[in-house]
Design an enzyme around this catalytic site. Structure first.
Site, short mmCIF file in Angstrom:
data_model
loop_
_atom_site.label_atom_id
_atom_site.label_comp_id
_atom_site.label_asym_id
_atom_site.label_seq_id
_atom_site.Cartn_x
_atom_site.Cartn_y
_atom_site.Cartn_z
CE LYS A 51 46.97 10.95 73.99
NZ LYS A 51 46.88 11.61 72.66
CD GLN A 95 44.92 14.74 71.78
OE1 GLN A 95 45.91 14.27 72.33
NE2 GLN A 95 43.94 13.98 71.36
CG ASP A 118 49.99 10.51 67.45
OD1 ASP A 118 49.72 9.56 68.21
OD2 ASP A 118 49.50 11.64 67.57
C1 BQF Z 1 39.55 4.29 78.76
C2 BQF Z 1 40.97 9.58 70.98
C3 BQF Z 1 39.14 9.74 69.43
C4 BQF Z 1 39.67 10.92 68.89
C5 BQF Z 1 40.86 11.42 69.38
C6 BQF Z 1 41.68 5.52 78.38
C7 BQF Z 1 41.89 7.12 76.59
C8 BQF Z 1 40.58 6.90 76.27
C9 BQF Z 1 39.81 5.99 76.97
C10 BQF Z 1 42.73 8.08 75.83
C11 BQF Z 1 41.68 8.94 72.08
C12 BQF Z 1 41.16 7.71 72.72
C13 BQF Z 1 42.84 9.54 72.56
C14 BQF Z 1 40.36 5.31 78.03
C15 BQF Z 1 43.61 8.99 73.73
C16 BQF Z 1 42.17 7.06 73.63
O1 BQF Z 1 39.78 4.08 79.96
O2 BQF Z 1 38.71 3.63 78.13
C17 BQF Z 1 42.45 6.42 77.65
O3 BQF Z 1 43.33 8.94 76.46
N1 BQF Z 1 42.84 8.02 74.45
C18 BQF Z 1 43.32 10.73 71.92
O4 BQF Z 1 44.33 11.27 72.32
O5 BQF Z 1 42.66 11.27 70.90
C19 BQF Z 1 41.50 10.76 70.43
C20 BQF Z 1 39.78 9.08 70.46
#
Ligand code: BQF
Length: 295
Positions: A51, A95, A118
């Site tokens: 991010k 997060q 968020d």
């Molecule tokens: C990709 C997240 C579960 C729990 C907390 C690109 C992300 C993920 C995959 C990403 C996620 C999932 C995020 C891909 C942020 C998505 O190329 O497929 C980016 O950074 N995510 C999070 O911050 O917390 C989570 C999933």
């Protein structure tokens, strides 16, 4: 074979649009997002890194507040209060997941609604429920709607089935897809749902947000349906360097031949989630810097 909806490509387009918008503004300061990360969960470390990197590419400043695993609810809330009061901070992101001894809900609700990019606070969930366009909508549901729209999937009058009722994905997504202007007929399924397969097989748009590989199999999918896979599951894999690979909640090999459109994992919903965080951060900035936005 189906059309594979390329989340990376759509996300890149959105990043470019946001970057161009910010260059046109020429504001006195850049937008700024503050990340709060508690502990060293490897997935959280990598999400926050990603991010921050994307933010920088677009022209958004970011700050990282790293708190030890042992931080108390009170200490966490003090940080949130400080960031709430800081005029240089447009957006605050806590997060998830937080360690078990902390209340995510209390933390999310503590974030000032106009910095809650968020969209997890009572205030923003309530605004979404009221179909108020000033609501910050949770990034994953917002990203799913955006990719549905940008890939030309019809929603009006169509049946959408969501598997999963979480506050982060399922619930806000149900509100988004059923709101006026989107107009889908929405069913939310969960672990107690009876005849899950039969309900899913009615869907024109099927969204899986469960967190378990191969939850959606071919028999659950209507011919020509649009299938959106929100799952990000690590499964052991001998042939990769890391020893694991990422798979979604959908049995892709089996399901893909049956659908009209499908999102891959990785490179589907994930990048869209990040893109929507950037979009919300720019929107927060516009609210805080009205003189720039009006130019
Ligand atoms: C990709 C997240 C579960 C729990 C907390 C690109 C992300 C993920 C995959 C990403 C996620 C999932 C995020 C891909 C942020 C998505 O190329 O497929 C980016 O950074 N995510 C999070 O911050 O917390 C989570 C999933």
């Amino acid at each position: 074979m189906p059309e594979i909806i390329d989340g990376n490509l759509i996300a890149k387009q959105i990043h470019a649009e946001l970057k161009a918008k910010l260059e046109k503004f020429g504001g006195k300061r850049k937008p700024c997002v503050a990340f709060i990360r508690v502990g060293e969960d490897p997935a959280s470390v990598s999400y926050v890194k990603k991010k921050a990197r994307v933010a920088q590419e677009i022209g958004i400043d970011s700050r990282l507040h790293l708190l030890p695993e042992s931080v108390s609810q009170g200490e966490l809330e003090n940080i949130i209060d400080t960031l709430n009061a800081d005029d240089c901070v447009d957006a605050i992101l806590i997060q998830a997941p937080l360690p078990k001894h902390l209340s995510e809900r209390e933390a999310f609700n503590r974030v000032r609604p106009d910095k809650d990019v968020d969209g997890f606070s009572c205030a923003n969930l309530g605004l979404l429920c009221q179909e108020d366009s000033s609501a910050f909508v949770a990034c994953t549901p917002a990203g799913i709607l955006e990719m549905i729209k940008r890939s030309g999937v019809e929603t009006s009058g169509k049946r959408a089935v969501i598997i999963g009722r979480s506050i982060i994905v399922g619930k806000p997504l149900a509100l988004l897809l059923s709101k006026r202007g989107v107009d889908a007929t929405v069913t939310v399924c969960h672990s107690k749902s009876e005849n899950l397969g039969q309900v899913c097989s009615q869907a024109d748009i099927l969204i899986a947000a469960v967190g378990r590989p191969a939850t959606v199999t071919a028999d659950m999918v209507k011919e020509g349906a649009c299938v959106i896979d929100v799952g990000i599951n690590r499964v052991p894999c001998a042939s990769t360097k890391t020893g694991y690979k990422l798979v979604g909640d959908v049995d892709f090999e089996q399901v893909a031949p049956k659908c009209g459109k499908i999102t891959p994992v990785p490179g589907g919903v994930g990048p869209m989630t990040v893109a929507m965080l950037m979009k919300n951060t720019v929107a927060a900035y516009e609210r805080h810097m009205p003189e720039s936005a009006s130019k």
